[in-house]
Design a protein around this motif. Sequence first.
Motif, PDB file in Angstrom:
ATOM      1  N   LYS A   1      -5.167   0.417   6.635  1.00  0.00           N
ATOM      2  CA  LYS A   1      -4.941   1.849   6.471  1.00  0.00           C
ATOM      3  C   LYS A   1      -3.506   2.045   5.996  1.00  0.00           C
ATOM      4  O   LYS A   1      -2.588   1.446   6.538  1.00  0.00           O
ATOM      5  CB  LYS A   1      -5.140   2.574   7.792  1.00  0.00           C
ATOM      6  CG  LYS A   1      -6.528   2.459   8.348  1.00  0.00           C
ATOM      7  CD  LYS A   1      -6.560   3.071   9.729  1.00  0.00           C
ATOM      8  CE  LYS A   1      -7.812   2.664  10.446  1.00  0.00           C
ATOM      9  NZ  LYS A   1      -7.784   3.078  11.855  1.00  0.00           N
ATOM     10  N   HIS A   2      -3.317   2.885   5.001  1.00  0.00           N
ATOM     11  CA  HIS A   2      -1.990   3.072   4.428  1.00  0.00           C
ATOM     12  C   HIS A   2      -1.362   4.391   4.875  1.00  0.00           C
ATOM     13  O   HIS A   2      -0.243   4.421   5.358  1.00  0.00           O
ATOM     14  CB  HIS A   2      -2.070   2.996   2.912  1.00  0.00           C
ATOM     15  CG  HIS A   2      -0.760   3.054   2.214  1.00  0.00           C
ATOM     16  ND1 HIS A   2       0.264   2.186   2.489  1.00  0.00           N
ATOM     17  CD2 HIS A   2      -0.294   3.880   1.257  1.00  0.00           C
ATOM     18  CE1 HIS A   2       1.298   2.467   1.720  1.00  0.00           C
ATOM     19  NE2 HIS A   2       0.989   3.503   0.960  1.00  0.00           N
ATOM     20  N   TYR A   3      -2.066   5.494   4.695  1.00  0.00           N
ATOM     21  CA  TYR A   3      -1.531   6.778   5.106  1.00  0.00           C
ATOM     22  C   TYR A   3      -2.660   7.703   5.528  1.00  0.00           C
ATOM     23  O   TYR A   3      -3.834   7.453   5.258  1.00  0.00           O
ATOM     24  CB  TYR A   3      -0.693   7.430   3.998  1.00  0.00           C
ATOM     25  CG  TYR A   3      -1.483   7.793   2.774  1.00  0.00           C
ATOM     26  CD1 TYR A   3      -2.139   9.013   2.676  1.00  0.00           C
ATOM     27  CD2 TYR A   3      -1.571   6.925   1.710  1.00  0.00           C
ATOM     28  CE1 TYR A   3      -2.873   9.338   1.555  1.00  0.00           C
ATOM     29  CE2 TYR A   3      -2.290   7.239   0.578  1.00  0.00           C
ATOM     30  CZ  TYR A   3      -2.937   8.452   0.508  1.00  0.00           C
ATOM     31  OH  TYR A   3      -3.666   8.775  -0.601  1.00  0.00           O
ATOM     32  N   LEU A   4      -2.284   8.784   6.206  1.00  0.00           N
ATOM     33  CA  LEU A   4      -3.238   9.763   6.710  1.00  0.00           C
ATOM     34  C   LEU A   4      -2.579  11.133   6.665  1.00  0.00           C
ATOM     35  O   LEU A   4      -1.448  11.294   7.137  1.00  0.00           O
ATOM     36  CB  LEU A   4      -3.625   9.423   8.155  1.00  0.00           C
ATOM     37  CG  LEU A   4      -4.427  10.453   8.925  1.00  0.00           C
ATOM     38  CD1 LEU A   4      -5.846  10.515   8.381  1.00  0.00           C
ATOM     39  CD2 LEU A   4      -4.468  10.077  10.393  1.00  0.00           C
ATOM     40  N   ASN A   5      -3.256  12.106   6.079  1.00  0.00           N
ATOM     41  CA  ASN A   5      -2.770  13.482   6.072  1.00  0.00           C
ATOM     42  C   ASN A   5      -3.793  14.350   6.779  1.00  0.00           C
ATOM     43  O   ASN A   5      -4.992  14.247   6.518  1.00  0.00           O
ATOM     44  CB  ASN A   5      -2.566  13.997   4.643  1.00  0.00           C
ATOM     45  CG  ASN A   5      -1.452  13.280   3.939  1.00  0.00           C
ATOM     46  OD1 ASN A   5      -0.433  12.957   4.542  1.00  0.00           O
ATOM     47  ND2 ASN A   5      -1.637  13.008   2.660  1.00  0.00           N
TER      48      ASN A   5
ATOM     49  N   SER B   1      -6.712  13.773   3.639  1.00  0.00           N
ATOM     50  CA  SER B   1      -6.664  12.644   2.721  1.00  0.00           C
ATOM     51  C   SER B   1      -6.320  11.381   3.493  1.00  0.00           C
ATOM     52  O   SER B   1      -5.675  11.428   4.536  1.00  0.00           O
ATOM     53  CB  SER B   1      -5.661  12.879   1.588  1.00  0.00           C
ATOM     54  OG  SER B   1      -4.365  12.981   2.091  1.00  0.00           O
ATOM     55  N   ARG B   2      -6.745  10.265   2.935  1.00  0.00           N
ATOM     56  CA  ARG B   2      -6.537   8.974   3.584  1.00  0.00           C
ATOM     57  C   ARG B   2      -6.395   7.918   2.505  1.00  0.00           C
ATOM     58  O   ARG B   2      -7.075   7.984   1.478  1.00  0.00           O
ATOM     59  CB  ARG B   2      -7.750   8.651   4.454  1.00  0.00           C
ATOM     60  CG  ARG B   2      -7.660   7.326   5.167  1.00  0.00           C
ATOM     61  CD  ARG B   2      -7.315   7.637   6.544  1.00  0.00           C
ATOM     62  NE  ARG B   2      -6.394   6.710   7.118  1.00  0.00           N
ATOM     63  CZ  ARG B   2      -6.332   6.496   8.410  1.00  0.00           C
ATOM     64  NH1 ARG B   2      -7.143   7.114   9.218  1.00  0.00           N
ATOM     65  NH2 ARG B   2      -5.448   5.697   8.904  1.00  0.00           N
ATOM     66  N   GLY B   3      -5.536   6.935   2.733  1.00  0.00           N
ATOM     67  CA  GLY B   3      -5.346   5.854   1.781  1.00  0.00           C
ATOM     68  C   GLY B   3      -5.593   4.515   2.433  1.00  0.00           C
ATOM     69  O   GLY B   3      -5.248   4.291   3.593  1.00  0.00           O
TER      70      GLY B   3
ATOM     71  N   ARG C   1      -6.023  -0.613  -4.186  1.00  0.00           N
ATOM     72  CA  ARG C   1      -5.975   0.494  -3.246  1.00  0.00           C
ATOM     73  C   ARG C   1      -7.110   1.480  -3.514  1.00  0.00           C
ATOM     74  O   ARG C   1      -7.753   1.455  -4.565  1.00  0.00           O
ATOM     75  CB  ARG C   1      -4.646   1.212  -3.323  1.00  0.00           C
ATOM     76  CG  ARG C   1      -4.418   1.908  -4.643  1.00  0.00           C
ATOM     77  CD  ARG C   1      -3.044   2.548  -4.712  1.00  0.00           C
ATOM     78  NE  ARG C   1      -2.828   3.207  -5.971  1.00  0.00           N
ATOM     79  CZ  ARG C   1      -2.330   2.631  -7.052  1.00  0.00           C
ATOM     80  NH1 ARG C   1      -1.989   1.359  -7.012  1.00  0.00           N
ATOM     81  NH2 ARG C   1      -2.161   3.302  -8.165  1.00  0.00           N
TER      82      ARG C   1
ATOM     83  N   GLY D   1      -7.844   5.801  -2.496  1.00  0.00           N
ATOM     84  CA  GLY D   1      -7.439   7.034  -1.836  1.00  0.00           C
ATOM     85  C   GLY D   1      -8.584   8.021  -1.842  1.00  0.00           C
ATOM     86  O   GLY D   1      -9.276   8.171  -2.846  1.00  0.00           O
TER      87      GLY D   1
ATOM     88  N   LYS E   1      -9.871  12.126  -0.609  1.00  0.00           N
ATOM     89  CA  LYS E   1      -9.394  13.426  -0.165  1.00  0.00           C
ATOM     90  C   LYS E   1     -10.578  14.342   0.082  1.00  0.00           C
ATOM     91  O   LYS E   1     -11.663  14.155  -0.470  1.00  0.00           O
ATOM     92  CB  LYS E   1      -8.425  14.044  -1.164  1.00  0.00           C
ATOM     93  CG  LYS E   1      -9.008  14.460  -2.481  1.00  0.00           C
ATOM     94  CD  LYS E   1      -7.931  15.086  -3.340  1.00  0.00           C
ATOM     95  CE  LYS E   1      -8.477  15.487  -4.695  1.00  0.00           C
ATOM     96  NZ  LYS E   1      -7.472  16.132  -5.502  1.00  0.00           N
TER      97      LYS E   1
END
Length: 99
Positions: free
Chosen positions: A7-11, A20-22, A54, A56, A58
Amino acid sequence: MGFGVRKHYLNKAKGNVVTSRGFVCNKEGQRGKDKRDHLTKVGRAETIMGCHARMGIKLIRKTGKYRVYDFVAEHNHELHKPECVHMMQSVRKLVDVQA
């Protein structure tokens, strides 16, 4: 053929809704400078290779569904053999039946 995922990022929006998720390959990024003692003889294995694979996703608010908005499939390293995929950290989950 396989690779590990991280998991890279989470908004999130208000109300803890994920907007959103990366996700990235587990070999993404650059290795930092070694801060250990200069007398260390055995170094750690090189696991991070700067891979750019990668994905991503949303949230589309009108439909409530997620859509892939960023996808890069190219890896700059060899992938794991199919017979070794079950040993990767991102796949290594024990089901109640297996336990």
